[in-house]
Design an enzyme around this catalytic site. Structure first.
Site, short mmCIF file in Angstrom:
data_model
loop_
_atom_site.label_atom_id
_atom_site.label_comp_id
_atom_site.label_asym_id
_atom_site.label_seq_id
_atom_site.Cartn_x
_atom_site.Cartn_y
_atom_site.Cartn_z
CD GLU A 102 -1.84 0.73 -6.22
OE1 GLU A 102 -3.06 0.93 -6.10
OE2 GLU A 102 -1.33 -0.41 -6.26
CG ASP A 127 -1.70 -5.72 10.02
OD1 ASP A 127 -1.58 -5.15 11.13
OD2 ASP A 127 -2.79 -5.78 9.43
CG ASP A 172 -5.98 -5.89 14.06
OD1 ASP A 172 -6.70 -6.04 15.08
OD2 ASP A 172 -6.20 -5.00 13.22
#
Length: 419
Positions: free
Chosen positions: A62, A127, A129
């Protein structure tokens, strides 16, 4: 794949309004970037895992595109790299996200029976951040970063990279600058890609150490058994190397009473808290380095008198971990069908490219030297695509792709994944 030099287009300087930021981003400038600079060939080799023919690792993958200021197109899929390249050239998306590999081509999802369309593999992703460090950093807040707080990302890359390689045996890791305030890690080992949600939760749980919200003062409190774990010992050694310069010098976490009370709140001894608070309030100009040294000296003496094995005895190590250890967004890691921003996208807030970070350049990587879209388009007026400031990052990507295991020579495209 269509080569960049096959596409002839003059860069119109009028379309580049500013050096950095959202003003330089438009459908026209993005189209020029995708046509001249985006490394489609390497990108396809990565997600097709170097097979000469399209495999289900690519055709059942995808992709999602964000276009026209917020229109979000999910479940896009393509028969090969050329088809992806043509569609990106056509749409000039402001963002590309990469998702999972499914049991069927995602573009056919709506026509399938319920339960027939399921995610089966994806790179193990992480991830980090900078906003998750807002309760610690004193130089910036929110979406802003500077060279001082960026060093939290340096520590995060070192700690997580070492753990993934040494504790899990993964070797195919690519770190990517998010384009604004963080970093992503893509683990492409087949074992990692095959992990289900439970396996991904287990890895995230293993790496997760700082627990609790902003109102909780003590977020790391390790047991005797945990303290002896190789990951904890190694992480503490990495953090110790950076702690003083980042937390005490750059961030000055004990400079003011507002700051030092947050640290003292984690001390499991009320008398010590009151003693240090009174002393520092009477001499507030003492540096954070000296305040930290004084605090640890008093803690160690109290721990010896109390014959305490934990709590006070490991306070320094636990606080160093709490203040510096990587803060991962576990939701990104734990869900197989979670999408993540693609490498080489243009960040909409900064105009910077989401560039790979070389494994041996964690410490020297400078996010403020990463090229912006406008900068690159101006460079194209005087340089070939492979001579722009994006070239070094494309070379890093190329090295990563070249190191991926070559597929078996006799493998057929339809047999690359078994569902």
């Amino acid at each position: 794949m269509m080569a960049a030099d096959e596409i002839k287009m003059d860069v119109d300087e009028a379309t580049v309004v500013a050096v950095g930021g959202v003003e330089e981003i438009s459908t026209e400038t993005l189209a020029q970037y995708y046509q001249r600079l985006f490394p489609f060939s390497l990108y396809y080799q990565w997600l097709n895992y170097r097979s000469s023919e399209p495999t289900q690792a690519f055709t059942h993958r995808e992709f999602s595109f964000t276009i026209n200021d917020g229109i979000y197109l999910r479940y896009q899929s393509f028969k090969d790299g050329d088809a992806l390249q043509r569609e990106v050239h056509k749409l000039a998306p402001s963002k590309i996200d990469i998702g999972a590999v499914f049991t069927a081509q995602p573009r056919t999802a709506k026509s399938l029976q319920p339960g027939a369309f399921k995610p089966v593999s994806k790179e193990l992703v992480f991830d980090v951040d900078m906003t998750d460090y807002d309760e610690i950093r004193t130089c910036c807040q929110g979406g802003n970063i500077c060279k001082l707080c960026w060093r939290f990302m340096v520590v995060a890359m070192h700690v997580v990279d070492r753990a993934l390689r040494e504790d899990f045996g993964f070797t195919q890791l690519m770190w990517v600058y998010s384009g604004r305030r963080g970093v992503h890690c893509w683990v492409s080992d087949e074992r990692a890609r095959r992990l289900d949600d439970a396996g991904r939760r287990a890895v995230a749980g293993y790496l997760g150490l700082v627990r609790g919200g902003a109102d909780q003062s003590r977020k790391v409190n390790l047991s005797q058994r945990q303290s002896k774990h190789p990951h904890i010992i190694r992480s503490a050694e990495i953090i110790e190397e950076y702690f003083e310069s980042i937390l005490l010098v750059d961030q000055e976490i004990l400079l003011t009473r507002e700051r030092w009370t947050k640290v003292l709140a984690a001390l499991p001894d009320e008398d010590l808290r009151k003693t240090l608070d009174a002393k520092w309030s009477s001499k507030p100009d003492i540096s954070s380095v000296d305040k930290w040294s004084e605090m640890i000296d008093l803690v160690d003496k109290r721990a010896i008198r109390a014959k305490s094995k934990f709590g006070l005895a490991n306070f320094e190590r636990d606080m160093m971990l709490q203040l510096t250890y990587p803060r991962l967004d576990e939701n990104v890691t734990t869900h197989l069908n979670h999408l993540l921003k693609s490498p080489f996208c243009i960040h909409p807030k900064t105009g910077r490219v989401c560039t790979p970070i070389a494994h041996d350049k964690f410490d020297s990587f400078d996010p403020f030297q990463v090229p912006t879209l406008g900068q690159l388009l101006r460079e194209l007026n005087d340089h070939a695509p492979d001579a722009t400031s994006l070239a070094e990052y494309t070379a890093t990507f190329s090295e990563f792709v070249a190191a991926l295991p070559a597929p078996p020579q006799d493998a057929k495209s339809s047999q690359s994944l078994e569902f």
